[in-house]
Structure formats: C-alpha cells, structure tokens
Design a protein around this motif. Structure first.
Motif, PDB file in Angstrom:
ATOM      1  N   ASN A  69       0.657  -1.096  -0.005  1.00  0.00           N
ATOM      2  CA  ASN A  69      -0.163   0.070   0.072  1.00  0.00           C
ATOM      3  C   ASN A  69       0.867   1.220   0.046  1.00  0.00           C
ATOM      4  OD1 ASN A  69      -2.497  -1.176  -0.005  1.00  0.00           O
ATOM      5  ND2 ASN A  69      -2.474  -1.479   2.230  1.00  0.00           N
ATOM      6  N   VAL A  70       1.865   1.199   0.511  1.00  0.00           N
ATOM      7  CA  VAL A  70       2.701   2.359   0.924  1.00  0.00           C
ATOM      8  C   VAL A  70       3.678   2.457  -0.502  1.00  0.00           C
ATOM      9  CG1 VAL A  70       4.937   3.410   2.116  1.00  0.00           C
ATOM     10  CG2 VAL A  70       3.042   2.378   3.384  1.00  0.00           C
ATOM     11  N   LEU A  71       4.115   1.631  -1.031  1.00  0.00           N
ATOM     12  CA  LEU A  71       5.127   1.707  -2.050  1.00  0.00           C
ATOM     13  C   LEU A  71       4.070   2.147  -3.576  1.00  0.00           C
ATOM     14  CD1 LEU A  71       7.351  -1.447  -1.817  1.00  0.00           C
ATOM     15  CD2 LEU A  71       7.639   1.166  -1.335  1.00  0.00           C
ATOM     16  N   VAL A  72       2.902   1.171  -3.504  1.00  0.00           N
ATOM     17  CA  VAL A  72       1.918   1.859  -4.477  1.00  0.00           C
ATOM     18  C   VAL A  72       1.441   3.230  -4.630  1.00  0.00           C
ATOM     19  CG1 VAL A  72      -0.006   1.316  -5.923  1.00  0.00           C
ATOM     20  CG2 VAL A  72       1.379  -0.649  -5.266  1.00  0.00           C
ATOM     21  N   SER A  73       1.369   3.710  -3.253  1.00  0.00           N
ATOM     22  CA  SER A  73       0.714   4.921  -2.913  1.00  0.00           C
ATOM     23  C   SER A  73       1.659   6.011  -3.495  1.00  0.00           C
ATOM     24  CB  SER A  73       0.375   5.140  -1.466  1.00  0.00           C
ATOM     25  OG  SER A  73      -0.678   4.271  -1.259  1.00  0.00           O
ATOM     26  N   ILE A  74       3.132   5.812  -3.452  1.00  0.00           N
ATOM     27  CA  ILE A  74       3.838   6.924  -3.803  1.00  0.00           C
ATOM     28  C   ILE A  74       3.735   7.116  -5.283  1.00  0.00           C
ATOM     29  CG2 ILE A  74       6.328   7.617  -4.013  1.00  0.00           C
ATOM     30  CD1 ILE A  74       6.643   5.557  -1.418  1.00  0.00           C
ATOM     31  N   PRO A  75       3.909   6.220  -6.079  1.00  0.00           N
ATOM     32  CA  PRO A  75       3.771   6.838  -7.673  1.00  0.00           C
ATOM     33  C   PRO A  75       2.063   7.452  -7.980  1.00  0.00           C
ATOM     34  CG  PRO A  75       3.946   4.383  -7.588  1.00  0.00           C
ATOM     35  CD  PRO A  75       4.057   5.016  -6.335  1.00  0.00           C
ATOM     36  N   VAL A  76       1.275   6.884  -7.406  1.00  0.00           N
ATOM     37  CA  VAL A  76      -0.072   7.199  -7.730  1.00  0.00           C
ATOM     38  C   VAL A  76      -0.452   8.531  -7.162  1.00  0.00           C
ATOM     39  CG1 VAL A  76      -2.561   6.910  -7.077  1.00  0.00           C
ATOM     40  CG2 VAL A  76      -0.833   4.790  -7.611  1.00  0.00           C
ATOM     41  N   ALA A 135      -3.340   4.969   3.055  1.00  0.00           N
ATOM     42  CA  ALA A 135      -2.108   4.974   2.547  1.00  0.00           C
ATOM     43  C   ALA A 135      -2.062   6.262   1.449  1.00  0.00           C
ATOM     44  CB  ALA A 135      -1.293   3.986   2.039  1.00  0.00           C
ATOM     45  N   PHE A 136      -2.762   6.308   0.583  1.00  0.00           N
ATOM     46  CA  PHE A 136      -2.695   7.346  -0.682  1.00  0.00           C
ATOM     47  C   PHE A 136      -2.846   8.773  -0.089  1.00  0.00           C
ATOM     48  CE2 PHE A 136      -5.691   9.503  -3.506  1.00  0.00           C
ATOM     49  CZ  PHE A 136      -4.806   9.842  -4.355  1.00  0.00           C
ATOM     50  N   LEU A 137      -4.270   8.784   1.028  1.00  0.00           N
ATOM     51  CA  LEU A 137      -4.424   9.973   1.516  1.00  0.00           C
ATOM     52  C   LEU A 137      -3.291  10.671   2.331  1.00  0.00           C
ATOM     53  CD1 LEU A 137      -8.044   9.339   2.322  1.00  0.00           C
ATOM     54  CD2 LEU A 137      -7.458  10.856   0.627  1.00  0.00           C
ATOM     55  N   LEU A 138      -2.670   9.965   2.938  1.00  0.00           N
ATOM     56  CA  LEU A 138      -1.811  10.313   3.960  1.00  0.00           C
ATOM     57  C   LEU A 138      -0.540  10.570   3.164  1.00  0.00           C
ATOM     58  CD1 LEU A 138      -2.044   7.639   6.608  1.00  0.00           C
ATOM     59  CD2 LEU A 138      -2.188  10.134   7.136  1.00  0.00           C
ATOM     60  N   ILE A 139      -0.106   9.908   2.139  1.00  0.00           N
ATOM     61  CA  ILE A 139       1.070  10.305   1.271  1.00  0.00           C
ATOM     62  C   ILE A 139       0.897  11.477   0.624  1.00  0.00           C
ATOM     63  CG2 ILE A 139       2.485   9.455  -0.461  1.00  0.00           C
ATOM     64  CD1 ILE A 139       2.636   6.845   0.864  1.00  0.00           C
ATOM     65  N   SER A 140      -0.595  11.755  -0.108  1.00  0.00           N
ATOM     66  CA  SER A 140      -0.751  12.776  -0.897  1.00  0.00           C
ATOM     67  C   SER A 140      -0.659  14.000   0.027  1.00  0.00           C
ATOM     68  CB  SER A 140      -2.092  12.786  -1.310  1.00  0.00           C
ATOM     69  OG  SER A 140      -2.350  11.616  -2.233  1.00  0.00           O
ATOM     70  N   GLY A 195       6.855  11.141   6.625  1.00  0.00           N
ATOM     71  CA  GLY A 195       5.372  10.675   6.186  1.00  0.00           C
ATOM     72  C   GLY A 195       5.310   9.443   5.646  1.00  0.00           C
ATOM     73  N   LEU A 196       6.352   8.556   5.121  1.00  0.00           N
ATOM     74  CA  LEU A 196       6.231   7.153   4.884  1.00  0.00           C
ATOM     75  C   LEU A 196       6.238   6.376   6.127  1.00  0.00           C
ATOM     76  CD1 LEU A 196       8.984   7.150   1.986  1.00  0.00           C
ATOM     77  CD2 LEU A 196       6.318   7.104   1.428  1.00  0.00           C
ATOM     78  N   ALA A 197       7.200   6.853   7.036  1.00  0.00           N
ATOM     79  CA  ALA A 197       7.050   5.996   8.404  1.00  0.00           C
ATOM     80  C   ALA A 197       5.591   6.032   8.884  1.00  0.00           C
ATOM     81  CB  ALA A 197       8.125   6.694   9.216  1.00  0.00           C
ATOM     82  N   VAL A 234      10.611   0.922  12.581  1.00  0.00           N
ATOM     83  CA  VAL A 234      10.280   2.015  11.700  1.00  0.00           C
ATOM     84  C   VAL A 234      10.848   3.192  11.952  1.00  0.00           C
ATOM     85  CG1 VAL A 234       8.449   2.908  10.455  1.00  0.00           C
ATOM     86  CG2 VAL A 234       8.502   0.464  10.739  1.00  0.00           C
ATOM     87  N   LEU A 235      10.406   3.692  13.389  1.00  0.00           N
ATOM     88  CA  LEU A 235      11.030   4.946  13.594  1.00  0.00           C
ATOM     89  C   LEU A 235      12.757   4.989  13.553  1.00  0.00           C
ATOM     90  CD1 LEU A 235       8.342   5.506  16.487  1.00  0.00           C
ATOM     91  CD2 LEU A 235       8.386   6.705  14.178  1.00  0.00           C
TER      92      LEU A 235
END
Length: 322
Positions: free
Chosen positions: A113-120, A198-203, A239-241, A306-307
């Motif tokens: 979800n995180v990796l795909v959300s980045i390019p989208v 994931a998409f909303l947060l990364i956006s 943000g990714l973390a 992760v942190l």
C-alpha cells in the motif's frame, strides 16, 4: 452638590474593602500558581483525562492484571505459576505461530500500500482533467468497510463468483481459481481497505513539499531519480514512516477478513482470531488478554524499528505540511 460628587466616585471596590482584598488575594494566587507552571485553564483537561482513564487506562491495566490470573487448567498444563498464560503463549505452537501468520499478512499489505501509493500520489499531485474523479475512485473503498469488502470478494472472486464464471465461460481455465478462503483472499482485502488510507496520507505529505526544490534541482541537471533520492525521499521519509505504521497496525489487527475470506484455523490464523477463540469459545479471559497484550508488544516492536529507520534516513524538518 454632594450627590454630584458621589456620582463621580469610581465604581470599583477600594483595595481595603473585603471584596477588593478577596480579588487581590485571588489574583496573587493565580500569579503564584503561574510561577509554578500551573494554569487554571488546565482544568479544562479534566474531562478529557477522566475519559482517557475510563476508556483506556483502566481497561488496559485491568487486562494486564488478568494475564497474571491464569486458570487452574493452564497452570496444570504449562506450569509457570502466575506467568502460566505467557508460558502457554510461547510454548503452544498453535498460538505462537499466529505471530508469524499475522506478520505474513500485515507486512506485505502495508508495504504494498505504501509503495504503490507513492507513484499514484505523484501522478495525482498535478492538475489535470478528471483528477477529482480519479481521487474519488481511489478513496471510495474507505466507505465500504472490511465486512462489505469481504462480501464483495466472495461475490466477485469466489468459486462461483463473476470472475471464475467469466474465465471458465471464455475457456481460459477449466477449474475455478481459489482466490478466497485462503491467504490470497485476506491479502486482497487488506490491500483494498488499506490503500485509501496510505494514498491520502502520502498525498498530504507530498503537498507539503515545496515544488520549487525540485525545479531548482532540475535546473542544475538532476534527473528524476536523483531528485527523488536526494530531495523527495528525505523530505517524505517521516510521512512514509507514519503511513507505514498506521497501515501496518490496521492490517495487523485484521479480524473480519481473516474470518470471512480466509482460513480461520489455517493459513490466516491471525492473533486477533486466537484472542477471540480464547475469549468467545474457551471463555478463558486471562488467555485472551495475554494474546492481546502480545499483539501490542509485537506492534510496538515493529513501530520502533520503523522509527529507527526514519531517524537514520533523515533528521531535519519535513518542510511545509509534510
């Protein structure tokens, strides 16, 4: 004449009057409290503190206390005295293996979800026709919930679902594909329900990165790989973390999907199902509390890692809203 003089007298109480002395005393009390870092405005936090204690602190401490009250059967079977529930958790492979089975679902789902959300999110960062419609489609699964998502998977990807009937009718396959009631079905469900978050947060984090930084790097000859690795990724790391942590916790606590579209006592025997089994089927509340506490311990361990990764990658300001 005396009446006019009286009307010109100040309406405030003299300092020597009882009311004036009371006001002076209360003002000095506020000053003394302020010097000690105590503000009367903090009293507004009392309802929130009571709410937190009643709905989180007390149930949490009560649950921990239950873990040290094992049943007689657990003590006779595993020993360990008051730690019998923890001994049973680590020695019973049926329960202990649920950690690996849960991680095997939660980690791939959160990473995907995180990796795909980045390019989208990068693609949808600019302005173009249909952007609002595309964003709505990507966020729509939030409104469904896990139960409706699981039901949709059963209808669409079940042995008698639309997908299998279409593939068999087209002669592509001879037997229905087993896409639900197993590991794949639960993984699909976690991806569908977790991707919108994931998409909303990364956006939101991307919107806080100043585009002029990329423009400046572009004028200096940096290609898109260099701009992403040297500028975007460090600024996006917090943000990714955060996004990974939230999506991981959401996936790690999976319950409806593992029961509806998974193999509840097999490949998707997650920790939440083990806790429910101890609570609802065996009426062993202390053991259920023990499993719940161990779920929290595993989640905290992953969050700490992760942190730690984030602190090594970048130690500066995230820039803007990110």
């Amino acid at each position: 004449m005396s009446t006019a003089v009286d009307s010109r007298r100040p309406t405030g109480d003299p300092a020597g009057s009882p009311r004036g002395a009371q006001r002076k005393s209360s003002a000095s009390l506020r000053h003394r409290l302020a010097e000690r870092g105590i503000d009367t405005g903090l009293l507004m936090l009392v309802p929130a503190a009571v709410f937190l204690i009643a709905l989180f602190v007390y149930p949490f401490t009560y649950g921990i206390g239950l873990t040290f009250q094992p049943s007689v059967l657990q003590q006779e079977k595993w020993g360990g005295g008051i730690f019998a529930n923890y001994v049973a958790f680590f020695k019973d492979p049926f329960i202990f293996d649920s950690i690996w089975l849960t991680m095997r679902l939660a980690l791939p789902a959160a990473l995907f979800n995180v990796l795909v959300s980045i390019p989208v999110a990068f693609k949808l960062r600019g302005k173009f026709r249909g952007k609002r419609f595309m964003t709505t489609l990507l966020v729509l699964p939030i409104t469904l919930g896990t139960v409706l998502t699981a039901q949709g998977l059963l209808i669409f990807a079940g042995r008698q679902g639309w997908l299998n009937r279409f593939l068999m009718g087209a002669g592509i396959i001879d037997e229905p594909l087993q896409l639900v009631n197993n590991y794949i079905g639960v993984l699909f469900s976690l991806i569908i329900t977790g991707f919108p978050f994931a998409f909303l947060l990364i956006s939101s984090y991307l919107s806080g990165i100043d585009p002029s930084l990329e423009a400046a790097a572009r004028t200096l000859g940096a290609d898109w790989k260099q701009r992403f690795r040297r500028i975007i990724l460090p600024l996006l790391a917090p943000g990714l973390a955060t996004t990974f942590i939230l999506t991981f916790v959401l996936a790690f606590s999976v319950f409806p999907s593992a029961r509806l579209v998974g193999d509840a006592m097999g490949s998707t025997r997650v920790m939440s199902l083990m806790a429910f089994r101890a609570f609802g089927e065996q009426n062993d509340y202390p053991m259920a509390s023990t499993i719940a506490i161990m779920m929290g311990v595993v989640e905290l361990a992953v969050i700490a890692l992760v942190l730690l990764w984030r602190s090594f990658l970048y130690k500066g300001s995230t820039g803007g809203k990110g």
